[in-house]
Design a protein around this motif. Structure first.
Motif, PDB file in Angstrom:
ATOM      1  N   HIS B   5       0.846  -1.184   0.000  1.00 19.68           N
ATOM      2  CA  HIS B   5       0.000   0.000   0.000  1.00 19.68           C
ATOM      3  C   HIS B   5       0.882   1.236   0.000  1.00 19.68           C
ATOM      4  N   GLN B   6       0.522   2.177  -0.823  1.00 23.19           N
ATOM      5  CA  GLN B   6       1.290   3.412  -0.921  1.00 23.19           C
ATOM      6  C   GLN B   6       0.308   4.568  -0.986  1.00 23.19           C
ATOM      7  N   TRP B   7       0.572   5.591  -0.192  1.00 24.35           N
ATOM      8  CA  TRP B   7      -0.326   6.745  -0.217  1.00 24.35           C
ATOM      9  C   TRP B   7       0.414   8.027   0.121  1.00 24.35           C
ATOM     10  N   PRO B   8      -0.136   9.182  -0.317  1.00 21.76           N
ATOM     11  CA  PRO B   8      -1.357   9.317  -1.114  1.00 21.76           C
ATOM     12  C   PRO B   8      -1.109   9.023  -2.588  1.00 21.76           C
ATOM     13  N   ALA B   9      -2.149   8.974  -3.367  1.00 19.36           N
ATOM     14  CA  ALA B   9      -2.008   8.724  -4.798  1.00 19.36           C
ATOM     15  C   ALA B   9      -1.531   9.970  -5.531  1.00 19.36           C
ATOM     16  N   THR B  10      -2.008  11.105  -5.120  1.00 18.76           N
ATOM     17  CA  THR B  10      -1.559  12.374  -5.704  1.00 18.76           C
ATOM     18  C   THR B  10      -1.324  13.380  -4.599  1.00 18.76           C
ATOM     19  N   LEU B  11      -0.411  14.292  -4.864  1.00 15.06           N
ATOM     20  CA  LEU B  11      -0.048  15.288  -3.854  1.00 15.06           C
ATOM     21  C   LEU B  11       0.477  16.528  -4.556  1.00 15.06           C
ATOM     22  N   VAL B  12      -0.040  17.669  -4.168  1.00 15.74           N
ATOM     23  CA  VAL B  12       0.461  18.951  -4.663  1.00 15.74           C
ATOM     24  C   VAL B  12       0.969  19.721  -3.457  1.00 15.74           C
ATOM     25  N   GLN B  13       2.253  20.069  -3.507  1.00 16.03           N
ATOM     26  CA  GLN B  13       2.887  20.722  -2.368  1.00 16.03           C
ATOM     27  C   GLN B  13       3.638  21.967  -2.832  1.00 16.03           C
ATOM     28  N   PRO B  14       3.646  23.023  -2.016  1.00 15.89           N
ATOM     29  CA  PRO B  14       4.428  24.213  -2.387  1.00 15.89           C
ATOM     30  C   PRO B  14       5.916  23.992  -2.134  1.00 15.89           C
ATOM     31  N   VAL B  15       6.715  24.722  -2.890  1.00 15.09           N
ATOM     32  CA  VAL B  15       8.159  24.693  -2.677  1.00 15.09           C
ATOM     33  C   VAL B  15       8.474  25.067  -1.233  1.00 15.09           C
ATOM     34  N   GLY B  16       9.394  24.336  -0.630  1.00 11.44           N
ATOM     35  CA  GLY B  16       9.807  24.625   0.735  1.00 11.44           C
ATOM     36  C   GLY B  16       9.001  23.903   1.797  1.00 11.44           C
ATOM     37  N   SER B  78      11.039  14.645   3.071  1.00 15.94           N
ATOM     38  CA  SER B  78      11.873  15.788   2.745  1.00 15.94           C
ATOM     39  C   SER B  78      11.543  16.907   3.738  1.00 15.94           C
ATOM     40  N   LYS B  79      12.524  17.651   4.125  1.00 12.22           N
ATOM     41  CA  LYS B  79      12.280  18.792   5.023  1.00 12.22           C
ATOM     42  C   LYS B  79      11.800  19.999   4.232  1.00 12.22           C
ATOM     43  N   LYS B  80      12.355  20.178   3.016  1.00 11.14           N
ATOM     44  CA  LYS B  80      11.972  21.316   2.185  1.00 11.14           C
ATOM     45  C   LYS B  80      11.972  20.877   0.723  1.00 11.14           C
ATOM     46  N   LEU B  81      10.810  20.821   0.133  1.00 15.00           N
ATOM     47  CA  LEU B  81      10.698  20.366  -1.245  1.00 15.00           C
ATOM     48  C   LEU B  81      11.227  21.412  -2.227  1.00 15.00           C
ATOM     49  N   LEU B  82      11.803  20.892  -3.311  1.00 17.84           N
ATOM     50  CA  LEU B  82      12.254  21.708  -4.430  1.00 17.84           C
ATOM     51  C   LEU B  82      11.360  21.417  -5.629  1.00 17.84           C
ATOM     52  N   LEU B  83      11.349  22.335  -6.578  1.00 11.21           N
ATOM     53  CA  LEU B  83      10.582  22.097  -7.801  1.00 11.21           C
ATOM     54  C   LEU B  83      11.023  20.806  -8.484  1.00 11.21           C
ATOM     55  N   SER B  84      12.313  20.539  -8.420  1.00 13.86           N
ATOM     56  CA  SER B  84      12.868  19.365  -9.097  1.00 13.86           C
ATOM     57  C   SER B  84      12.467  18.056  -8.431  1.00 13.86           C
ATOM     58  N   ASP B  85      11.819  18.133  -7.281  1.00 14.46           N
ATOM     59  CA  ASP B  85      11.351  16.904  -6.619  1.00 14.46           C
ATOM     60  C   ASP B  85      10.054  16.378  -7.226  1.00 14.46           C
ATOM     61  N   GLY B 107       1.914   3.972  -6.679  1.00  7.27           N
ATOM     62  CA  GLY B 107       2.627   5.202  -6.977  1.00  7.27           C
ATOM     63  C   GLY B 107       1.968   6.447  -6.414  1.00  7.27           C
ATOM     64  N   THR B 108       2.780   7.486  -6.237  1.00  8.75           N
ATOM     65  CA  THR B 108       2.316   8.801  -5.802  1.00  8.75           C
ATOM     66  C   THR B 108       2.788   9.834  -6.805  1.00  8.75           C
ATOM     67  N   ARG B 109       1.848  10.570  -7.362  1.00  2.00           N
ATOM     68  CA  ARG B 109       2.200  11.667  -8.281  1.00  2.00           C
ATOM     69  C   ARG B 109       2.387  12.918  -7.443  1.00  2.00           C
ATOM     70  N   LEU B 110       3.627  13.382  -7.326  1.00  2.00           N
ATOM     71  CA  LEU B 110       3.965  14.571  -6.549  1.00  2.00           C
ATOM     72  C   LEU B 110       4.223  15.737  -7.491  1.00  2.00           C
ATOM     73  N   THR B 111       3.508  16.808  -7.274  1.00  2.00           N
ATOM     74  CA  THR B 111       3.737  18.050  -8.022  1.00  2.00           C
ATOM     75  C   THR B 111       4.117  19.124  -7.030  1.00  2.00           C
ATOM     76  N   VAL B 112       5.294  19.675  -7.209  1.00  2.00           N
ATOM     77  CA  VAL B 112       5.755  20.756  -6.351  1.00  2.00           C
ATOM     78  C   VAL B 112       5.537  22.062  -7.109  1.00  2.00           C
ATOM     79  N   VAL B 113       4.812  22.980  -6.474  1.00  2.00           N
ATOM     80  CA  VAL B 113       4.442  24.227  -7.163  1.00  2.00           C
ATOM     81  C   VAL B 113       5.030  25.457  -6.468  1.00  2.00           C
TER      82      VAL B 113
END
Lengths: 114, 113
Positions: B5-16, B78-85, B107-113
């Motif tokens: 089991h892997q979660w979440p399926a999708t995630l949108v997180q701000p930089v940092g 991660s402590k602080k996300l980067l766009l490249s993550d 899988g988890t689709r991570l979008t860093v914005v």
């Protein structure tokens, strides 16, 4: 050191025609080889694996692959493509030097034309 | 039978912002556990693997870390996300052995914005 090369980044075939996805490997040992399939935004599913038994390996969904030591190849084939086969396919070799990690090819995107 | 089991399926997180992705396996004990990242149009990149509790091997230096607090739990942080993550993150488990395959989560689709 082991490595794997998928010779085509994209393959396009018509529905009902044969599929051939090419994979060449490099290994100093008798290799352990796998093919995985990934549908869009999904995890990976094992299609088949070769582990030094029969050289012709049959997998799920009508796919099979033939291990050819002389050509260092492990091409994936299917006699008749179906629309549901559209996905990305990965050829994988086991790292036998240390830690037995999987070494992944870059993938081949299979496109099925109606 | 074994399941992963892997979660979440999708995630949108701000930089940092911080990140925590969780993966659990059922139906097996002492599995080898893996975190992979898949960038758009590219193959899989092994990020971390673990052969036991508290044992983490990192394949590439980066902004991410992994932990295995329990036998069948694997966490990517991660402590602080980067766009490249941004990317598609996959957890997998496997048994020890040269002829064994890996089994993947969804899988988890991570979008860093």
């Amino acid at each position: 050191a082991q490595s794997v090369t998928q010779l085509d980044s994209h393959v396009s075939v018509s529905e009902g025609t044969p599929v051939l996805l090419r994979c060449n490997y490099s290994s100093s040992y008798s290799p352990s080889l796998f093919w995985y399939v990934q549908h869009p935004n999904k995890g990976l599913q094992l299609l088949l694996k070769y582990t030094s038994a029969a050289t012709l390996v049959k997998g799920i969904n009508g796919f099979e692959a033939e291990f050819k030591k002389s050509e260092t190849s492990f091409h994936l084939t299917k006699p008749s493509a179906h629309m549901s086969d559209a996905a990305e396919y990965f050829c994988v070799v086991r790292n036998m030097d240390s830690n037995y990690q999987l070494i992944w090819g870059a993938g081949t995107k299979l496109i099925i034309k109606p | 039978s074994q399941t992963i089991h892997q979660w979440p399926a999708t995630l949108v997180q701000p930089v940092g912002s911080p990140l925590s992705l969780e993966c659990t396996v059922e139906g097996t004990s002492n599995p080898n556990l893996y975190w992979y990242r898949q960038a758009a149009g590219r193959g899989l990149q092994l990020l971390f693997y673990s052969v036991g509790i508290g044992q983490i091997s990192s394949e590439v230096p980066q902004n991410l870390s992994a932990s295995r607090p329990q036998d069948r739990q694997f966490i990517l942080s991660s402590k602080k996300l980067l766009l490249s993550d941004s990317g598609f993150y996959l957890c997998a488990w496997g048994s020890t052995g040269w002829n064994t395959e890996a089994f993947f989560g969804q899988g988890t689709r991570l979008t860093v914005v």
